[in-house]
Design an enzyme around this catalytic site. Structure first.
Site, mmCIF file in Angstrom:
data_model
loop_
_atom_site.group_PDB
_atom_site.id
_atom_site.type_symbol
_atom_site.label_atom_id
_atom_site.label_comp_id
_atom_site.label_asym_id
_atom_site.label_seq_id
_atom_site.Cartn_x
_atom_site.Cartn_y
_atom_site.Cartn_z
ATOM 1 C CB CYS A 128 -0.908 0.013 1.227
ATOM 2 S SG CYS A 128 -1.888 1.525 1.305
ATOM 3 C CE LYS A 164 -3.283 -5.373 -4.700
ATOM 4 N NZ LYS A 164 -4.682 -5.012 -4.474
ATOM 5 C CG ASN A 191 -1.376 -1.979 -3.706
ATOM 6 O OD1 ASN A 191 -2.198 -1.079 -3.899
ATOM 7 N ND2 ASN A 191 -1.286 -2.625 -2.566
ATOM 8 C CB THR A 192 -2.530 2.178 -6.200
ATOM 9 O OG1 THR A 192 -2.049 2.200 -4.860
ATOM 10 C CG2 THR A 192 -3.993 1.801 -6.227
ATOM 11 N N GLY A 243 -5.265 -4.268 -12.183
ATOM 12 C CA GLY A 243 -4.794 -2.957 -12.604
ATOM 13 C C GLY A 243 -5.454 -2.437 -13.862
ATOM 14 N N GLY A 244 -6.439 -1.563 -13.683
ATOM 15 C CA GLY A 244 -7.028 -0.844 -14.808
ATOM 16 C C GLY A 244 -7.884 -1.667 -15.740
ATOM 17 C CB SER A 266 -10.864 1.429 -11.871
ATOM 18 O OG SER A 266 -10.157 0.608 -12.768
#
Lengths: 306, 248
Positions: A128, A164, A191-192, A243-244, A266
């Site tokens: 994170c 992750k 992760n982001t 992711g996306g 998302s």
């Protein structure tokens, strides 16, 4: 046409799961995702103790996707176990329980309790990017720290564990290898990205309360595809791609890069809870067009001949 | 009050941002193309900060509108006797979105009974504005300091007994709305309630406002919910969750 995936010796009815942090606070909400088409779910990351997270604004959209700094809020593993139990009682689909910690020891203890609560797979969220003020650089930025947490979780549970990873590293393949060598059964990536920042130009202030936050959404899909591709080359264990992802074609793309399961996050902004059914329908359509009988055949397909 | 418009409909909400402090969902009380109004009561840290530190002309952040909004009955019957009639039940600080709803209902020539309930006369919000809307106003206070002595649902019950309604709309404390929903169900009238839960994203992805046991997301599936549907949620009228997901 077969869309089911054997993953860590567990049968997943389809490759779609829900990314950790999305609709994973309550058992009822996770069941609702399965009702709407998800093959499995991933819980919100939980720690030992309750965490209130950052004050709002915590989740915002921009033209390329989302920026968030929720700050790993959660009710702590003891209360969260109740929500996992609600899910397991109402739903047969696998649940990936996401665990957090400030130390390797906390990861292990939460993992043990997450196992006892009934999670089918334990996901160690070591990446994170929006709690650095509190916790320092994520464990996933360093192979040794990654291995340390992975080993601790490995000792705490006999259930499959996935780690992750963060895209914010020079060589994600090396980190994945460290996790694999330390006993991970799978890798979740990514992760982001970032963290990044948005500024309100009229108020002249960063928009997120935490000022910085992880970036996700369609804009980072190429990063996710590349990271999954690199991990697939680096390790033998299976991958949960995140992711996306918005469409069934995006799911296929991540699977061809090497993912066995693919998490939606998302996509829920753009297609709401219909995202699962729409992606599955688009995947079926693609498979029909390309004469694919079994979705398992496309996992890692982009590597063949390379 | 903001010099801004978001083209919102009654029942929708905005996220109100005080930079450096927090951001909270607030129901829209008026959005007429020129002015956007919200009704804020000084009840906690966030709203106290707003009243103490902000003055007219200062800037705040808003985003939205979010949520589904109330649905009014279709009505354009030229015959006044055939006009639709609705009852609104506002409890305390839940009144503002109903003021917006009453305005829109009057534009559609719908007859409106507006019941406003509060603990005491000094807590009857917007009463002056409501009286100007061309609606029948019914007031109740717990202590009898103004209007009927008792609770708003008791007034609703008297009205349901006397008149035929095409809809009952309510916003306020959940115990009150529960009673309203039960009454509407008993009298077989369509009922819409506006719920409130702790929110983060406001657009349906984070899971903070999900209710048991269906995962109903108050921010995007609501905040307006059919009374009958709300009555089936074990969480409704009983508990909610905080920022960390802890039940309280």
């Amino acid at each position: 046409m077969n869309l089911s995936i054997p993953f860590c010796n567990i049968d997943f009815p389809n490759p779609l799961t829900v990314a950790s942090g999305y609709l994973g606070v309550t058992g009822a909400s996770m069941i609702n995702c399965v009702r709407r088409g998800a093959g499995s779910v991933t819980s919100k990351t939980v720690f030992m103790e309750p965490r209130m997270g950052h004050p709002n604004p915590t989740v915002l959209t921009y033209e390329g996707g989302i920026i968030n700094a929720v700050g790993l809020s959660g009710e702590g593993i003891h209360q969260a176990s109740g929500e996992i139990a609600v899910y397991k009682k109402g739903c047969e689909n696998p649940l990936i329980g996401s665990v957090g910690g400030k130390t390797a020891g906390e990861y292990a203890e939460v993992a043990r309790l997450m196992d006892a609560a009934g999670a089918d797979i334990i996901e160690a969220n070591i990446s994170c990017p929006n709690v650095e003020d509190e916790m320092g650089r994520p464990f996933a930025c360093d192979p040794k720290a990654t291995a340390e947490v992975t080993k601790a979780v490995r000792r705490a549970t006999k259930k499959p564990i996935t780690v992750k990873l963060s895209p914010n590293v020079a060589n994600i393949g090396l980190i994945a290898q460290a996790a694999e060598a330390a006993g991970a059964d799978a890798i979740t990536a990514i992760n982001t990205l970032g963290p990044g920042m948005l500024i309100d130009i009229r108020l002249r202030k960063p928009l997120l309360h935490n000022k910085v936050g992880g970036v996700s959404g369609p804009g980072i899909k190429p990063i996710a595809v590349k990271c999954v591709y690199d991990i697939k080359k680096a390790v033998k264990i299976p991958i949960i791609g995140v992711g996306g992802v918005t469409t069934g074609e995006d799911v296929i793309e991540l699977m061809m890069a090497g993912a066995s399961l693919v998490a939606l996050g998302s996509a829920l902004i753009y297609r709401d809870l219909e995202a699962f059914d729409l992606c599955l329908e688009e995947m079926r359509k693609f498979c029909r067009q390309e004469n694919i009988d079994d979705i398992n055949d496309i996992i890692g397909a982009a590597h063949e001949g390379n | 009050m903001f010099r801004h418009t978001l083209n919102s409909v009654p029942g929708q909400f905005i996220m109100l941002w005080i930079p450096g402090l927090d951001e909270k969902p607030m129901a829209v009380a008026q959005d007429d193309g020129k002015i956007l109004k919200i009704g804020v009561a000084k009840v906690g840290r966030f709203t106290t900060h707003l009243f103490n530190r902000y003055k007219v002309g200062d800037r705040l952040g808003i985003r939205g509108p979010y949520g589904n909004g109330f649905k009014l009955p279709e009505s354009a019957d030229p015959n006044p006797r055939q006009r639709k009639r609705i009852a609104l039940v506002g409890g305390g600080f839940g009144t503002p979105p109903l003021v917006f709803l009453a305005q829109e209902a009057r534009k559609k020539k719908i007859e409106v009974d507006f019941i406003e309930g509060a603990r005491s006369a000094d807590l009857l919000l917007y009463l002056k504005e409501i009286k100007k809307l061309g609606v029948r106003v019914h007031v109740s206070t717990d202590d009898g300091s103004e209007g009927f002595k008792g609770y708003a649902p008791q007034v609703l019950e008297q009205l349901l007994e006397k008149n035929k309604y095409d809809g009952v709309y309510s916003c306020g404390p959940e115990v009150m709305m529960k009673k309203v929903a039960e009454l509407a169900s008993e009298y077989n009238v369509d009922c819409q309630l506006s719920l409130e839960r702790f929110m983060k994203c406001g657009f349906g992805i984070c899971g903070a406002c999900c209710m048991d046991n269906t995962g109903f997301r108050v921010c995007i599936d609501g905040p307006v919910i059919q009374g009958e549907k709300a009555l089936k949620l074990p969480e409704f009228g009983n508990y909610s969750r905080d920022s960390g997901g802890n039940k309280k």
